[in-house]
Design a protein around this motif. Structure first.
Motif, short mmCIF file in Angstrom:
data_model
loop_
_atom_site.label_atom_id
_atom_site.label_comp_id
_atom_site.label_asym_id
_atom_site.label_seq_id
_atom_site.Cartn_x
_atom_site.Cartn_y
_atom_site.Cartn_z
N VAL A 144 0.84 -1.19 0.00
CA VAL A 144 0.00 0.00 0.00
C VAL A 144 0.88 1.25 0.00
N HIS A 145 1.93 1.24 0.82
CA HIS A 145 2.80 2.41 0.88
C HIS A 145 3.62 2.56 -0.41
N VAL A 146 4.09 1.46 -0.98
CA VAL A 146 4.86 1.54 -2.22
C VAL A 146 4.04 2.21 -3.32
N VAL A 147 2.82 1.73 -3.53
CA VAL A 147 2.00 2.27 -4.62
C VAL A 147 1.62 3.72 -4.36
N LEU A 148 1.24 4.05 -3.13
CA LEU A 148 0.80 5.42 -2.85
C LEU A 148 1.97 6.40 -2.81
N THR A 149 3.20 5.90 -2.90
CA THR A 149 4.35 6.80 -3.06
C THR A 149 4.98 6.63 -4.44
N ARG A 150 4.23 6.04 -5.35
CA ARG A 150 4.63 5.96 -6.76
C ARG A 150 3.62 6.66 -7.67
N VAL A 151 2.58 7.21 -7.12
CA VAL A 151 1.57 7.92 -7.91
C VAL A 151 1.42 9.34 -7.37
N GLY A 152 1.03 10.24 -8.24
CA GLY A 152 0.96 11.65 -7.86
C GLY A 152 -0.32 12.00 -7.13
N LEU A 153 -0.58 11.33 -6.02
CA LEU A 153 -1.71 11.64 -5.16
C LEU A 153 -1.20 12.34 -3.90
N LEU A 154 -2.10 12.70 -3.02
CA LEU A 154 -1.74 13.48 -1.84
C LEU A 154 -1.38 12.63 -0.63
N ASP A 155 -1.79 11.37 -0.63
CA ASP A 155 -1.74 10.59 0.61
C ASP A 155 -0.33 10.20 1.02
#
Length: 532
Positions: A144-155
């Motif tokens: 979950v952390h890998v993906v959400l720090t590979r996409v240009g979202l805010l989370d």
């Protein structure tokens, strides 16, 4: 000794290198906007040009050619505060708006920094480099952390800000503990019970408030940990005063809580307001057309944002109830495409996807560890002042602050699994601490005078008095060979578990990173019905 120091210095660097590899490798893939990048990345680009987000003429996710400059001059109704988009804009300034590196580099860097901050927090709450590196490793390979720090979202930015805030809260615990009297373990306080001073100067609480203010400047959900950790420091202060049998403990604790609020809330508010500088210093932003001053316009804008969040109820195929988030039962598919041999596929069918499928050992193991940690905190806290209980409580509060408010207050159907990325640092810390307890690795938090840990305190053995130290030494000397072999076996099993976590990260990485793959290989990753 020199060799051990060299290895101790190398371990955190190796963890950070792994975290960077998983976040920066093929970061430009896919070369189109995915999921909510369509909003946040385009808002970031137009915000760089105007000082506030503006509208775009279509919803095409392609950003080739002149499309990155296709925004209009009309203000856009952005429903999240500006800071996260300013941070995305930093990557755009460095790498340009025409590639995924520009949209995603800043959040990938934030992901690596979060791993580093988690290791630092892990070290400070345990004073064990082994626990710190284990926590960092577990977060580095958390899907979950890998993906959400590979996409240009805010989370991803939100997670970094919350983790920094938690670290500052722990530093405040250390700072205030060094300035407080020591509770008598026997309960005797003498004829004049000591008093915990009312502290106005709390630099680390101020820093924590600034971090949580930054979190709220990225997403309003950053307010949840601000409130939760203020409750945490207040409860800790009250418990200390009660254990000291301080006169008017409740009244004085309430006064200290008011002082803490007076320190923290203005600082958080100032950071939040500062994030709106671009909108304030220009005149064309959303809701500025009325001609009123910026303050009434800003209040009106926030009322509109609140209405939008409360009324968001459109059905979505990836919507998931917060109760399912800890186990990641319904990951948010962010990108998926399929093609056949006629389109260049070397197999019978091809697929590429970006989906925050969990690393099962890390995510599910973290839930088990958190439940166990709750039991450990309760048992140790009932025995008396215990810094290990305080450290565990901080981890639990950090986790619950990102999850429980959604469970209790969610009033809309459009909420998503990826919001749970803010839980991942605390889940990793809980799992690392649980593994340390199993392996009987010494955990010795230092909270100054209020809860000084005796030299005989270890993770698995609780406290021992000085009178029992000699007997304890004799017991250790008489330890049987089967007991030593059991401990060795547990430690080997723990090492195998960590290796398996890394191996699972390698297995899931193609799905986390949008790599082209055979259709059957893509399907082989969809272990649960909700992952389809």
């Amino acid at each position: 000794m020199t060799r051990n120091r060299w290895l101790h210095g190398l371990a955190p660097i190796a963890v950070l290198a792994l975290a960077a590899a998983l976040r920066f490798w093929a970061l430009g893939r896919p070369g189109v906007l995915v999921f909510d990048e369509l909003y946040y990345v385009r808002d970031a680009i137009s915000q760089l040009a105007h000082g506030y987000p503006t509208a775009w003429p279509d919803d095409d996710p392609g950003m080739s050619g002149s499309r990155p400059y296709g925004f209009t001059d009309a203000a856009s109704n952005a429903v999240h505060p500006p800071l996260g988009k300013w941070l995305i804009g930093l990557g755009v300034l460095v790498f340009g708006p025409g590639s995924g590196w520009g949209w995603r580099a800043a959040v990938a860097l934030a992901g690596v920094l979060t791993v580093g901050v988690t290791m630092l927090l892990g070290w400070r709450i345990t004073r064990s480099l082994t626990v710190a590196c284990a926590a960092g490793l577990l977060l580095a390979v958390d899907g979950v952390h890998v993906v959400l720090t590979r996409v240009g979202l805010l989370d991803g930015f939100l997670t970094l800000a919350v983790t920094v805030g938690a670290l500052c809260v722990w530093r405040d615990v250390e700072w205030t503990g060094a300035r407080s009297p020591v509770p008598d373990p026997g309960g005797a306080t003498g004829p004049a019970p000591p008093r915990v001073p009312l502290l106005w100067r709390r630099p680390w609480l101020l820093a924590a408030a600034a971090a949580f203010g930054a979190a709220a400047s990225i997403k309003w959900s950053g307010l949840y940990p601000l409130a939760a950790f203020l409750v945490f420091v207040t409860v800790r202060d009250l418990v200390l005063r009660v254990r000291l049998r301080e006169r008017r403990a409740v009244v004085r604790s309430a006064l200290q809580a008011l002082i803490a609020a007076a320190i923290a809330l203005p600082a958080a508010a100032l950071v939040y307001l500062s994030s709106w500088a671009g909108w304030i210093l220009t005149s064309g932003g959303w809701n500025r057309a009325s001609g009123d001053g910026w303050w009434p316009a800003l209040v009106g804008y926030h009322a509109q944002m609140l209405d939008w969040h409360r009324s968001l109820s459109a059905p979505h195929p990836y919507a998931s109830h917060p109760l399912t988030w800890p186990l990641a039962l319904r990951p948010t598919g962010m990108y998926e495409t399929h093609w056949g041999p006629g389109e260049g596929c070397p197999w019978a069918a091809c697929a590429a996807a970006v989906s925050p499928l969990p690393n099962p050992l890390v995510t599910w193991g973290g839930v088990v560890a958190l439940i166990a940690l709750v039991a450990v905190v309760i048992v140790r806290a009932l025995r008396g002042p215990d810094p290990i209980a305080t450290a565990g409580a901080l981890v639990i509060v950090g986790y619950l602050s990102g999850w429980l408010p959604w469970v209790l207050t969610v009033s809309r159907s459009a909420v998503f699994q990826f919001y749970a990325v803010v839980l991942t640092p605390f889940s990793a810390l809980a799992l690392a601490i649980a593994l340390a307890l199993l392996c009987r690795i010494a955990i010795r938090p230092r909270i100054g005078g209020a809860a000084r840990v005796p030299e005989t305190a270890v993770a698995g053995g609780g406290r021992r008095s000085e009178a029992g130290a000699e007997a304890g030494a004799e017991d250790a000397a008489a330890a049987t060979k089967p007991e030593a072999e059991t401990l060795l076996g547990i430690r080997i099993a723990t090492a195998i578990f960590l290796v398996a976590c890394v191996a699972l990260a390698a297995w899931f990485f193609p799905v986390w990173s949008g790599a082209p793959m055979a259709e059957w290989f893509w399907r082989a990753h969809l272990w649960l019905p909700g992952w389809q």
